[in-house]
Design a protein around this motif. Structure first.
Motif: not given
Length: 314
Positions: A40-45, A47-49
């Motif tokens: 989830l951290k990588e996905a947030a990175r 997506l820039q969220v």
């Protein structure tokens, strides 16, 4: 109330939807995400969220796949299946009150050696032969139950027989809160009295058998498929195959509709869309179906029922 959420294919829109809506759904339930927090951290990175606070993540105990937006990979397929099994087990064990699934990619499952076309087929097998999982999709204004779901179109006619369809209709009946439910024919013009096909003979016989067993007219048909949704004001339909029922449903209510799996020992809802690779990790994913799926799962869990809603707004 705890709700188990499987995260779907990490290369599609599922993780974006999850991250964007954590704060909203946390107000109505405690989401248990069956995924590694690192994913989830990588996905947030990407997506820039910002990564939401207070995420409850439960690792599915499988290697974390690299996020490759819009790519079909064996690794993402294996991870999404492991996430699904983890969420299912939490629900079966009573640690979660319901299961909500984000979209998987069927080809990725196939590449990972998973022998199911999707969640519904997996549920049928994992939960045993006595659990005849039924796929119903829709919104409070229109629900469509699929007699055959993820099978090749050429296999549909052979799947239609009076005995199996009668049982399907009887299993569905408790979930119909406003009769009648329209049952679609298979062929153009519903066979036109046998001129264009004879499958309607089995369909009509099943309708007659089901209504007799129920002691009232719950089902009508076989309806001509191309006019069945026009002017009849029915809330429930049974389609003989996937696209027959879902084309009109998604044309009318695509963003708001959800997937309900009925005839199970657990509550399971899902988004009514796929991985949407064309917009994956572009910040464009629509959350309406996901929010409705979570709300429906919470509603059904609170009521302790497995009934379809009576025209309730989402």
């Amino acid at each position: 109330m705890k709700i188990a959420i499987s995260v779907g294919d990490s290369n599609g829109v599922g993780l974006e939807i999850l991250l964007k809506n954590h704060k909203v759904i946390s107000k109505i339930c405690t989401p248990l995400y069956c995924a590694d927090k690192e994913l989830l951290k990588e996905a947030a990175r990407i997506l820039q969220v910002k990564l939401p606070k207070h995420l409850k993540c439960l690792s599915p105990n499988i290697k974390i796949p690299p996020i490759l937006p819009a790519k079909i990979t064996q690794e993402s397929g294996a991870y999404s299946y492991a996430s699904f099994l983890s969420a299912l087990n939490l629900t079966l064990q009573g640690e979660a009150k319901a299961l909500v699934t984000l979209p998987i990619h069927k080809k990725a499952w196939q590449l990972a050696g998973i022998p199911y076309a999707g969640h519904t087929e997996a549920l049928r097998d994992v939960l045993g032969k006595d659990n005849k999982a039924m796929m119903v999709l829709g919104s409070p204004r229109l629900y469509v139950a699929l007699f055959s779901d993820h099978i090749p179109l050429k296999s549909v006619p052979d799947s239609i027989n009076t005995e199996s369809l009668t049982q399907f209709l009887l299993n569905l009946a408790p979930f119909i809160t406003k009769a009648p439910c329209g049952v679609l024919g298979l062929n153009p013009h519903a066979g036109d009295f046998g001129v264009l096909g004879k499958e309607e003979e089995a369909i009509n016989a099943a309708i007659k058998n089901a209504n007799a067993a129920l002691g009232k007219e719950v089902y009508i048909g076989a309806l001509v498929p191309d006019t069945a949704f026009v002017g009849k004001h029915l809330r429930y339909y049974v389609a003989m195959y996937h696209d027959q029922g879902l084309i009109p449903l998604k044309t009318l209510y695509f963003k708001e509709s959800i997937n309900l799996t009925l005839n199970l020992p657990i509550i399971r809802t899902s988004v009514d869309h796929g991985t949407a690779f064309d917009i994956a990790y572009k910040g464009k994913a629509d959350s309406t179906s996901y929010l409705n799926a979570v709300k429906e799962a919470v509603f059904r869990a609170k009521r302790g029922e497995k009934l379809l809603p009576k025209g309730r707004g989402k």
